[in-house]
Scaffold this active site. Structure first.
Site, short mmCIF file in Angstrom:
data_model
loop_
_atom_site.label_atom_id
_atom_site.label_comp_id
_atom_site.label_asym_id
_atom_site.label_seq_id
_atom_site.Cartn_x
_atom_site.Cartn_y
_atom_site.Cartn_z
N HIS A 80 120.44 5.28 68.61
CA HIS A 80 120.79 5.10 67.19
C HIS A 80 122.36 4.79 66.94
O HIS A 80 123.18 5.23 67.35
CB HIS A 80 120.47 6.18 66.41
CG HIS A 80 118.94 6.45 66.25
ND1 HIS A 80 118.48 7.68 65.99
CD2 HIS A 80 117.92 5.59 66.10
CE1 HIS A 80 117.06 7.43 65.46
NE2 HIS A 80 116.89 6.36 65.87
N GLU A 81 122.80 3.69 66.01
CA GLU A 81 123.85 3.38 65.34
C GLU A 81 124.73 3.19 66.64
O GLU A 81 126.00 3.49 66.51
CB GLU A 81 124.40 4.51 64.52
CG GLU A 81 123.54 4.82 63.37
CD GLU A 81 123.27 3.37 62.58
OE1 GLU A 81 124.31 2.84 62.44
OE2 GLU A 81 122.41 3.25 61.94
N GLY A 82 124.47 2.41 67.60
CA GLY A 82 125.16 1.87 68.52
C GLY A 82 124.97 2.68 69.71
O GLY A 82 125.41 3.97 69.85
N ARG A 126 127.35 6.98 62.02
CA ARG A 126 127.50 7.48 63.21
C ARG A 126 127.81 9.04 63.09
O ARG A 126 127.45 9.65 64.12
CB ARG A 126 128.77 6.82 63.68
CG ARG A 126 128.31 5.41 64.24
CD ARG A 126 129.45 4.15 64.75
NE ARG A 126 128.92 3.15 65.27
CZ ARG A 126 130.05 2.02 65.53
NH1 ARG A 126 131.13 2.04 65.47
NH2 ARG A 126 129.44 0.93 65.88
N GLN A 179 129.47 2.47 72.06
CA GLN A 179 130.58 3.27 71.70
C GLN A 179 131.89 3.33 72.74
O GLN A 179 133.03 3.32 72.36
CB GLN A 179 130.35 4.70 71.64
CG GLN A 179 128.97 4.72 70.53
CD GLN A 179 129.21 4.35 69.20
OE1 GLN A 179 130.34 4.57 68.74
NE2 GLN A 179 128.45 3.75 68.42
#
Length: 598
Positions: free
Chosen positions: A448-450, A305, A455
């Site tokens: 990407h990545e959540g 992240r 978030q």
């Protein structure tokens, strides 16, 4: 010649004048380093990124990897760049010396790595994942696993991936169905399919180390039943030599709008195309304890992240520098007060609206870079402190900032790329100019990545209330210190410190009100708005910190810092007012909307 990738002058300011990273060399972990080794590392990264990565960025985008059913073909410049990165020992930049790393601070590693992300995010993707994979295994793997898989990654001979998502599950990891069947020899055989696996297949290195989430039959339901496994493309013998092809098969490539140089794959595990030791099933090695895989994977996910936020920042930064150069060179029109139509055309940087767009970009990218380096300094402090209480504080502060460090640059440095296109005018959306590609590449980072939604839920639903609000209180203490310093500095900084304090206090009040209402569904329905408001307040704090570091110093660079801080407080921070108004209302519009009404 000034680089159009990243500003080295800005990096030096952030690292040495603001964060004072030289002080880290007093810590035992970094005592072999100095300002000289830090500068040498940054020089190396800039040179390698400029010479080996940037030249093939556009070719990497226009000639994306292909798959003929048997093997993946990638332009040769990618392999050369990956090998050069490995030979320079940059994969292990912040890793322990005992596994072959340079043991540099993570803050320096991030500063160096952003050069490569700005130069060629497609090629850098393979390396970004490898670093995260190796760090996870160094923290949670056995000595044998470190010897067999981590050290070859540090040496640049293997690359690594993370295999989480599945076609039917997406981000809902509780719903994964890949299974890992235990074997008599202590290994496991994996069966299932993984989707969106970046770097999942290629021939850039000797081997690929997949970190795979799967469920052991009979384990708990949901995320509590997830375990983590090492599944290499080729099995590795005890002496380190490569063995049989594992039963991991590339089912196909996904073709994305950006990051086109990174293979993005669908991988099938255990379909029987390869039969290691005469049986179908991908051979896997359990990492840590059964059913704790998601907690281990969060080691890589949280690092990723920060890496996504840094990549978004780097793409926004290089777009800003290129649009700045263009605005200085491009002549068009005249000042609104000019009376003579025969007068020479003015550089477009003289037009106020172009300056507005450049100032906005500067405030986004330099603010985001400051935030990411600050977060990585927390990583260094967390890693090195011997005081358990201090370690906990660094950890909690890093946790509440990670959601912002991932999502804010992904949103606002993407906006910087949009503004860079606008500054270029009609040329901006043509492929002849880099800013068009930078926008496409950066558009992936909000996912990407959540996603932003994930978030926001994590920030509001977990981080601000964890440990009875300990993370939030720690952040409040940091902001209060900055506000006090701004008050002591006097002038406009006193004004901006008061403005920051007022917005921060209102944010705290609104946060308490949202939970006190008891309507958790309405609160979570607006968590993305909360994340955006929270992020803007954090970035205002970062900008006030930078302004104070520049306070009293003379020269164009420092004047530029002050102007960007001024812009952020006057143009950006006020955007939080209607967001906080909405949050205070606990609005249920999205909750009350019905499917049939669309």
């Amino acid at each position: 010649m000034r680089s159009t990738l990243i500003s080295r002058r800005d990096l030096d300011f952030l690292l040495y004048e603001w964060l004072r990273v030289e002080e880290l060399t007093a810590l035992p972990r970094f005592r072999e380093h100095s300002r000289e080794t830090f500068d040498g590392f940054l020089d190396l990264c800039e040179d390698l990124a400029t010479q080996q990565f940037a030249p093939h960025n556009k070719r990497n985008d226009s000639n994306e990897p292909t798959f003929d059913g048997e093997r993946v073909t990638i332009i040769p410049e990618v392999k050369a760049a990956v090998e050069a990165f490995g030979k320079a020992n940059l994969i292990g930049a912040a890793m322990d010396e005992e596994i072959g790393g340079l043991q540099l601070p993570a803050t320096l590693e991030a500063a160096g790595f952003c050069w490569f992300q700005a130069a060629n995010v497609g090629t850098t993707g393979y390396l970004f994942l490898t670093v995260g994979n190796a760090n996870l295994l160094a923290a949670h793997g056995t000595p044998e696993q470190i010897e067999r898989f981590v050290k070859p990654m540090v040496e640049g001979r293997f690359t690594g991936t993370m295999c989480l998502s599945e076609p039917q599950a997406g981000s809902s990891l509780a719903d994964i169905v890949t299974r890992a069947e235990p074997q008599a020899d202590g290994t496991y055989r994996l069966f299932g399919s993984k989707m969106w696996i970046s770097g999942g297949d290629h021939e850039l290195t000797d081997n690929i180390v997949h970190l795979v989430l799967a469920k052991i039959p009979g384990g708990p339901d949901g995320t509590k039943g997830i375990s983590l496994f090492i599944v290499p493309k080729f099995l590795v013998a005890e002496d380190g030599s490569l063995g049989a092809r594992n039963d991991v098969v590339l089912a196909g490539l996904n073709h994305k709008m950006g990051y086109r140089g990174t293979t993005n794959t669908v991988l099938n595990f255990g379909e029987g195309k390869h039969t290691p030791d005469g049986a179908a099933g991908a051979v896997g090695y359990l990492v840590g304890e059964p059913h704790r895989g998601l907690s281990y994977m969060f080691h890589m996910m949280n690092e990723a992240r920060l890496g996504v936020g840094l990549g978004a920042t780097a793409l926004g930064y290089t777009g800003y520098l290129k649009s700045l150069d263009y605005a200085r060179e491009r002549r068009q029109g005249r000042a609104v007060t000019a009376k003579d139509p025969a007068a020479p055309q003015a550089p477009i940087i003289e037009h106020p609206d172009v300056r507005r767009m450049l100032l906005a970009q500067k405030s986004y990218v330099e603010g985001a870079l400051g935030l990411l380096l600050y977060c990585n300094r927390l990583v260094d402090l967390e890693r090195t402190t011997a005081d358990p209480a201090a370690k906990r504080e660094h950890t909690l502060l890093l946790e509440i900032l990670t959601n912002v460090a991932k999502s804010w640059p992904s949103q606002w440095c993407l906006e910087a790329n949009s503004l860079a296109i606008q500054v270029h005018g009609g040329y901006g959306y043509t492929r002849e100019y880099d800013v068009e590609q930078h926008y496409r590449d950066n558009r992936l980072n909000p996912i990407h990545e959540g996603t932003h939604g994930i978030q926001g839920l994590d920030l509001l639903g977990r981080k601000v209330i964890q440990h009875d609000g300990a993370s939030l209180r720690l952040l409040a203490a940091q902001i209060e210190r900055t506000v006090l310093a701004a008050t002591e500095a006097g002038g406009e900084w006193t004004e901006f410190g008061g403005q920051l304090d007022a917005v921060w206090q209102r944010l705290l009040t609104v946060t308490g009100w949202m939970f006190a209402s008891g309507d958790i569904a309405a609160a979570m329905a607006n968590s993305t708005i909360y994340l955006e408001a929270f992020g803007h307040v954090v970035l205002a704090w970062i900008w006030l910190e930078q302004a104070l570091a520049a306070h009293g110093k003379q020269g164009d660079f420092y004047d530029g810092k002050r102007a960007a801080a001024r812009y952020f407080f006057r143009y950006e921070l006020p955007k939080t007012t209607p967001q906080l108004d909405l949050l205070e209302l606990m609005d249920r519009t999205t909750l009350d909307m019905r499917d049939a009404w669309f």
